[in-house]
Design a protein around this motif. Structure first.
Motif, PDB file in Angstrom:
ATOM      1  N   VAL A  88      43.394   1.628 -10.891  1.00  0.00           N
ATOM      2  CA  VAL A  88      42.770   1.042 -12.081  1.00  0.00           C
ATOM      3  C   VAL A  88      42.465   2.134 -13.094  1.00  0.00           C
ATOM      4  O   VAL A  88      41.723   3.073 -12.777  1.00  0.00           O
ATOM      5  CB  VAL A  88      41.466   0.297 -11.698  1.00  0.00           C
ATOM      6  N   PRO A 116      45.755  -2.326 -14.710  1.00  0.00           N
ATOM      7  CA  PRO A 116      45.803  -1.882 -13.315  1.00  0.00           C
ATOM      8  C   PRO A 116      47.218  -2.037 -12.762  1.00  0.00           C
ATOM      9  O   PRO A 116      47.919  -3.001 -13.108  1.00  0.00           O
ATOM     10  CB  PRO A 116      44.831  -2.843 -12.615  1.00  0.00           C
ATOM     11  N   HIS A 166      37.592  -5.186 -11.901  1.00  0.00           N
ATOM     12  CA  HIS A 166      38.903  -5.769 -11.618  1.00  0.00           C
ATOM     13  C   HIS A 166      38.889  -6.515 -10.282  1.00  0.00           C
ATOM     14  O   HIS A 166      39.389  -7.642 -10.170  1.00  0.00           O
ATOM     15  CB  HIS A 166      39.951  -4.660 -11.596  1.00  0.00           C
TER      16      HIS A 166
END
Length: 310
Positions: A309, A150, A179
């Motif tokens: 991401v 990311p 994430h």
């Protein structure tokens, strides 16, 4: 669990924004470790070639390389002092300086991927003008070419600690939730808003339907979309609650019929006064929601941080 974040820096004010954002995030997320990473300036290929055969050129090259390294270390020492002054523990910040090998963006990605960092932070500068030296094209290249990590793109000072995740039910959105839950696990104060734009018929087919009654087709799309997003929200809520984030900390905002999804996302982010916007780089079928949307946001975003991401 420890989180390792690579912060790519130069001597611009945009790196200062990135540092301040990271320091603020350090107060919201547990066990954050930062590495300041600087790619040294390019050395003339002509001088490198000459140094292979001429002693005088070799001595000049060594002097230039030493000077570049010293300047880079001084820059990193200054940035580390800034982060420590903002409350980050001195042992939680390291600094790495390396000569340019492939190019700034590729060197950042090579280093970050090889050492398995959890995210890369880069400052975002405007995409035009003579001031575009480090970021701008570099930050866009890092976003476009990061297949695993990311990328957190920091524009300027975040207006708040609020977090908005723009989602469409795709695998990329699911990875964004993973994430998000990893970074903020266990935080009882974080506030997260999921934002979703319901697609229109025109998003699935380029035919001009202006003279047709498309209400039944639109209803079919809306019904299928609702089932998809309901499954997505169920997954997202479980993922976040398993990470110690209470359901009361999570809200949902759904908008129908937006002509331009990227513009709708950015408008909702700005009106909501959020400080972080999270989006998957690719959307459903790698095109509908993200993809073009993430590119729009990379180009237009300001005020806080944009997490892209892959």
């Amino acid at each position: 669990m420890e989180k390792k974040v690579l912060i790519a820096v130069d001597d611009s004010r945009h790196s200062e924004y990135a540092l301040r954002y990271a320091a603020g995030l350090n107060e919201m997320a547990e066990e954050m470790k930062f590495v300041l990473f600087h790619v040294q300036p390019t050395i003339s290929q002509y001088l490198i070639d000459e140094a292979r055969t001429k002693a005088g050129a070799r001595a000049e090259l060594e002097k230039l390389m030493k000077k570049a390294h010293q300047a880079s270390r001084a820059l990193l020492d200054k940035h580390k002092s800034t982060m420590v002054s903002l409350g980050v523990g001195e042992d939680d910040v390291q600094a790495i300086s390396l000569p340019r090998k492939f190019g700034v963006a590729k060197d950042i990605l090579e280093y970050g991927t090889a050492l398995l960092y959890d995210a890369i932070i880069v400052g975002r500068r405007g995409l035009s003008g003579l001031a575009e030296v480090f970021v701008g094209s570099v930050s866009a290249n890092v976003v476009d070419n990061s297949e695993l990590l990311p990328v957190w793109l920091v524009g300027d000072k975040a207006p708040s600690t609020g977090i908005m995740a723009a989602v469409d039910g795709s695998q990329s959105s699911l990875r964004a939730v993973d994430h998000l839950s990893f970074i903020f696990a266990g935080n009882p104060d974080v506030r997260i808003t999921f934002f979703h734009v319901v697609p229109r018929l025109a998003d699935f087919c380029p035919i001009d339907f202006s003279e047709m009654d498309t209400s039944e087709l639109e209803a079919v799309i809306e019904q299928g979309e609702k089932a998809c997003i309901d499954r997505f929200y169920a997954y997202a809520l479980k993922k976040l609650t398993d990470a110690g984030i209470d359901e009361k900390q999570i809200s949902i905002d759904v908008q129908k019929g937006a002509f331009k999804v990227g513009k709708a996302v950015l408008s909702a982010y700005q009106k909501g006064g959020f400080g972080t916007l999270i989006v998957g780089r690719r959307g459903m079928d790698k095109k509908y929601f993200t993809g073009s949307v993430s590119r729009y946001l990379v180009n237009q975003f300001s005020g806080g941080a944009l997490w892209v991401v892959p």
